[in-house]
Design a protein around this motif. Structure first.
Motif, PDB file in Angstrom:
ATOM      1  N   PRO A   1      13.378   1.861  -3.155  1.00  0.00           N
ATOM      2  CA  PRO A   1      12.612   2.806  -2.329  1.00  0.00           C
ATOM      3  C   PRO A   1      13.103   2.828  -0.887  1.00  0.00           C
ATOM      4  CG  PRO A   1      11.438   0.734  -2.473  1.00  0.00           C
ATOM      5  CD  PRO A   1      12.673   0.577  -3.323  1.00  0.00           C
ATOM      6  N   HIS A   2      12.829   3.949  -0.211  1.00  0.00           N
ATOM      7  CA  HIS A   2      12.843   3.932   1.248  1.00  0.00           C
ATOM      8  C   HIS A   2      11.434   3.582   1.706  1.00  0.00           C
ATOM      9  CE1 HIS A   2      10.886   7.831   1.130  1.00  0.00           C
ATOM     10  NE2 HIS A   2      11.945   8.430   0.598  1.00  0.00           N
ATOM     11  N   ALA A   3      11.227   3.529   3.018  1.00  0.00           N
ATOM     12  CA  ALA A   3       9.951   3.015   3.541  1.00  0.00           C
ATOM     13  C   ALA A   3       8.751   3.810   3.030  1.00  0.00           C
ATOM     14  CB  ALA A   3       9.980   3.012   5.066  1.00  0.00           C
ATOM     15  N   GLY A   4       8.862   5.128   3.016  1.00  0.00           N
ATOM     16  CA  GLY A   4       7.743   5.945   2.559  1.00  0.00           C
ATOM     17  C   GLY A   4       7.435   5.726   1.092  1.00  0.00           C
ATOM     18  N   GLU A   5       8.482   5.617   0.273  1.00  0.00           N
ATOM     19  CA  GLU A   5       8.279   5.391  -1.156  1.00  0.00           C
ATOM     20  C   GLU A   5       7.680   4.008  -1.427  1.00  0.00           C
ATOM     21  OE1 GLU A   5      11.917   8.164  -2.916  1.00  0.00           O
ATOM     22  OE2 GLU A   5      12.315   6.093  -2.287  1.00  0.00           O
ATOM     23  N   LEU A   6       8.097   3.010  -0.646  1.00  0.00           N
ATOM     24  CA  LEU A   6       7.521   1.681  -0.851  1.00  0.00           C
ATOM     25  C   LEU A   6       6.050   1.665  -0.449  1.00  0.00           C
ATOM     26  CD1 LEU A   6       7.916  -1.189  -1.758  1.00  0.00           C
ATOM     27  CD2 LEU A   6       8.688  -1.783   0.536  1.00  0.00           C
ATOM     28  N   ALA A   7       5.710   2.389   0.599  1.00  0.00           N
ATOM     29  CA  ALA A   7       4.303   2.474   0.994  1.00  0.00           C
ATOM     30  C   ALA A   7       3.462   3.094  -0.114  1.00  0.00           C
ATOM     31  CB  ALA A   7       4.178   3.293   2.283  1.00  0.00           C
ATOM     32  N   ARG A   8       3.968   4.157  -0.739  1.00  0.00           N
ATOM     33  CA  ARG A   8       3.228   4.793  -1.836  1.00  0.00           C
ATOM     34  C   ARG A   8       3.135   3.859  -3.037  1.00  0.00           C
ATOM     35  NH1 ARG A   8       6.090   9.293   0.074  1.00  0.00           N
ATOM     36  NH2 ARG A   8       7.737   9.097  -1.509  1.00  0.00           N
ATOM     37  N   LEU A   9       4.221   3.142  -3.338  1.00  0.00           N
ATOM     38  CA  LEU A   9       4.204   2.230  -4.482  1.00  0.00           C
ATOM     39  C   LEU A   9       3.136   1.160  -4.296  1.00  0.00           C
ATOM     40  CD1 LEU A   9       7.249   0.785  -6.335  1.00  0.00           C
ATOM     41  CD2 LEU A   9       5.545  -0.783  -5.478  1.00  0.00           C
ATOM     42  N   LEU A  10       3.061   0.581  -3.106  1.00  0.00           N
ATOM     43  CA  LEU A  10       2.070  -0.456  -2.851  1.00  0.00           C
ATOM     44  C   LEU A  10       0.651   0.112  -2.855  1.00  0.00           C
ATOM     45  CD1 LEU A  10       3.941  -2.471  -0.088  1.00  0.00           C
ATOM     46  CD2 LEU A  10       3.372  -3.279  -2.388  1.00  0.00           C
ATOM     47  N   THR A  11       0.495   1.282  -2.270  1.00  0.00           N
ATOM     48  CA  THR A  11      -0.822   1.921  -2.233  1.00  0.00           C
ATOM     49  C   THR A  11      -1.302   2.233  -3.643  1.00  0.00           C
ATOM     50  OG1 THR A  11      -0.398   2.838  -0.037  1.00  0.00           O
ATOM     51  CG2 THR A  11      -2.129   3.885  -1.351  1.00  0.00           C
ATOM     52  N   ASP A  12      -0.395   2.731  -4.489  1.00  0.00           N
ATOM     53  CA  ASP A  12      -0.760   3.037  -5.878  1.00  0.00           C
ATOM     54  C   ASP A  12      -1.165   1.788  -6.646  1.00  0.00           C
ATOM     55  OD1 ASP A  12      -0.221   5.684  -5.408  1.00  0.00           O
ATOM     56  OD2 ASP A  12       1.752   5.663  -6.380  1.00  0.00           O
ATOM     57  N   ARG A  13      -0.729   0.626  -6.165  1.00  0.00           N
ATOM     58  CA  ARG A  13      -1.088  -0.630  -6.816  1.00  0.00           C
ATOM     59  C   ARG A  13      -2.226  -1.339  -6.100  1.00  0.00           C
ATOM     60  NH1 ARG A  13       3.734   0.717  -8.569  1.00  0.00           N
ATOM     61  NH2 ARG A  13       4.650  -0.212 -10.452  1.00  0.00           N
ATOM     62  N   GLY A  14      -2.956  -0.586  -5.310  1.00  0.00           N
ATOM     63  CA  GLY A  14      -4.175  -1.112  -4.702  1.00  0.00           C
ATOM     64  C   GLY A  14      -3.988  -1.819  -3.392  1.00  0.00           C
ATOM     65  N   GLN A  15      -2.786  -1.749  -2.790  1.00  0.00           N
ATOM     66  CA  GLN A  15      -2.537  -2.399  -1.504  1.00  0.00           C
ATOM     67  C   GLN A  15      -2.183  -1.318  -0.486  1.00  0.00           C
ATOM     68  OE1 GLN A  15      -0.175  -5.907  -1.468  1.00  0.00           O
ATOM     69  NE2 GLN A  15      -1.053  -6.719  -3.340  1.00  0.00           N
TER      70      GLN A  15
END
Length: 510
Positions: free
Chosen positions: A367-381
């Motif tokens: 991921p780039h930064a935005g994609e990693l933020a979405r990945l973590l958010t989708d996993r409840g963080q």
């Protein structure tokens, strides 16, 4: 390989050395390296040594002592050295040595706070500043009065017609030493002279961007150091990771990569990922995709094989819209097959939102930064892009543990974190790589390296992803150097980056 160690590890390795040496012996060794670096910088700038003016910014810890002893060396070489004492408790022996050598000490703190006019005067006079305000023992942002002093110095430096050269002792004052964050004001350095070994904050952004050129002074810590907290591969390291074809090899033994990339919206992603893989050197690319995109790939690269078959690794997601039901199902199927067969895989772009919650350590998320933020958010963080950019190292590590996969966080410094703890930070590229399609090329490069390694990475599922992470870091180096070569200091396109990869691989293997 460059290795960085956290503060606690450095302190533990220093303890027996400090116990076995005379008082201040290591400090004097560090100070000599700082003084030599100042002289080297003056030579590089064409300045006269004799008569050059140096300002020591002296805090209350050992770094202040390092700066004072360095000032003593410089004064004895004929430089005009002033010590701005930014503490009421400077290192006594260091101060005595400095003043005996001719360093002029100027206390900066008064009853009501710093003497701002004096600070401005001293700052304006000096062509070199030696930052000895804080060291690796400081945690959190700078506290007053140092926070105000650093803020004022940054403003003075920016306003000066000829900015002074800043040499930091061990670390630039104010950085997050262990995590590379910027918890408060920091005095940016042109050169950082760090003792014993690098620290994570000197290799990882955003802090590393303020460290300048890094000089590591060997003070004998290596026998007492365990595995590093952060590593950086050099070209020689990558040469050891790459694989020469043997005379007995054929296309199947050289690795076959299954590629699921591209869509009607982003058809070029399939071409670029194919280009990255083919130019890195593997046996075959098998492409799975819609007929129109398959024809486009085949027109550009007739050697690509279309359709299903045996593979040694997968690369999926580049240019895929997760909302495209049919394409999303193909991505999910490829990831499921990789997990079921124990094969390595690269998951890029659209596949990040389609991946199952738990993966395996021989899978790499890119991921780039935005994609990693979405990945973590989708996993409840809940995480924002700004959160990731402010703390890429701890965020990438957290994502690796959460997903069970290696995480390659793209950026000016690429952070690679394995769920078992192995971490790399690569800074091999050029800002010109910030253009459409270069991430697709990286997917292909990494997919090729995983396919060539193939089944040997199956064991990495039980080893925390260390080998997979090393190959991901190697891909980042190859990709970055290809970008720099293709750019030659100017704009570059993604396909130009892919075309530069063979020359980079040949150079590394040579």
């Amino acid at each position: 390989m460059e290795r960085a160690y956290e503060v606690e590890t450095i302190r533990a390795a220093e303890a027996p050395l400090l116990a076995a040496t005379a008082p201040d012996e290591l400090m004097k060794q560090a100070a000599f390296a700082v003084a030599t670096t100042v002289l080297d910088e003056l030579r590089r700038l064409g300045a006269r040594r004799s008569g050059s003016t140096v300002l020591l910014l002296v805090g209350g810890g050992n770094n202040g002592g390092d700066a004072l002893y360095a000032g003593a060396y410089l004064a004895r070489r004929g430089l005009q050295v002033t010590a701005a004492l930014c503490t009421d408790r400077p290192h006594e022996r260091g101060l005595a040595a400095a003043t005996a050598a001719g360093v002029r000490a100027r206390p900066l703190l008064g009853d009501t706070g710093p003497h701002w006019d004096l600070l401005a005067e001293l700052a304006a006079r000096a062509g070199v500043w030696v930052d000895g305000l804080t060291g690796i023992g400081a945690t959190g942002g700078l506290r007053e009065p140092l926070a105000g002093i650093v803020t004022a110095l940054v403003a003075h430096r920016t306003a000066m017609p000829d900015e002074p050269t800043v040499v930091a002792v061990d670390v630039p004052s104010g950085i997050g030493v262990d995590d590379g964050t910027l918890p408060g004001p920091v005095l940016p350095a042109d050169v950082t002279v760090t003792m014993g070994a690098a620290k994570p904050g000197l290799l990882v952004r955003p802090a590393a961007a303020l460290a300048g050129r890094l000089v590591v002074v060997d003070i004998g810590l290596w026998p007492g150091l365990p595995a590093p907290a952060v590593q950086r591969l050099t070209p020689a390291d990558v040469a050891d990771l790459l694989s020469f074809p043997e005379p007995s090899d054929h296309k199947y033994t050289r690795g076959v990569l299954g590629l699921v990339a591209g869509s009607t919206t982003y058809p070029g992603a399939a071409v670029l990922a194919s280009a990255g893989a083919l130019h890195t050197g593997l046996g075959m690319v098998r492409y799975l995709g819609p007929d129109a995109i398959s024809r486009l790939v085949h027109q550009r690269f007739p050697e690509v094989v279309l359709g299903t078959g045996r593979v040694q690794a997968w690369a999926v997601g580049s240019g895929v819209d997760p909302a495209d039901g049919e394409r999303a199902e193909e991505v999910r199927d490829a990831v499921s097959r990789a997990l079921a067969d124990g094969l390595p895989a690269v998951l890029d772009a659209g596949s990040l939102a389609l991946a199952p919650p738990r993966l395996a350590p021989n899978l790499v998320l890119t991921p780039h930064a935005g994609e990693l933020a979405r990945l973590l958010t989708d996993r409840g963080q809940g995480t924002t892009r700004a959160d990731v950019e402010a703390a890429p190292l701890p965020t990438a590590r957290r994502a690796a543990v959460l997903t069970g996969a290696v995480v390659l966080l793209k950026g000016a410094t690429t952070v690679v974190a394995a769920p078992g703890g192995t971490t790399f930070a690569q800074a091999d590229g050029t800002p010109w790589l910030a253009t459409a399609g270069t991430g697709d090329v990286l997917t292909g490069v990494l997919g090729a390296l995983l396919a060539v390694a193939g089944e040997e990475l199956t064991a990495d599922r039980d080893a925390g992803g260390a080998r997979t992470a090393a190959l991901a870091a190697a891909a980042a180096l190859v990709h970055g150097r290809a970008g720099a070569r293709a750019s030659a200091g100017g704009p570059v396109t993604a396909l130009q980056v892919a075309r530069a990869v063979p020359a980079v691989v040949a150079e590394l293997l040579a």
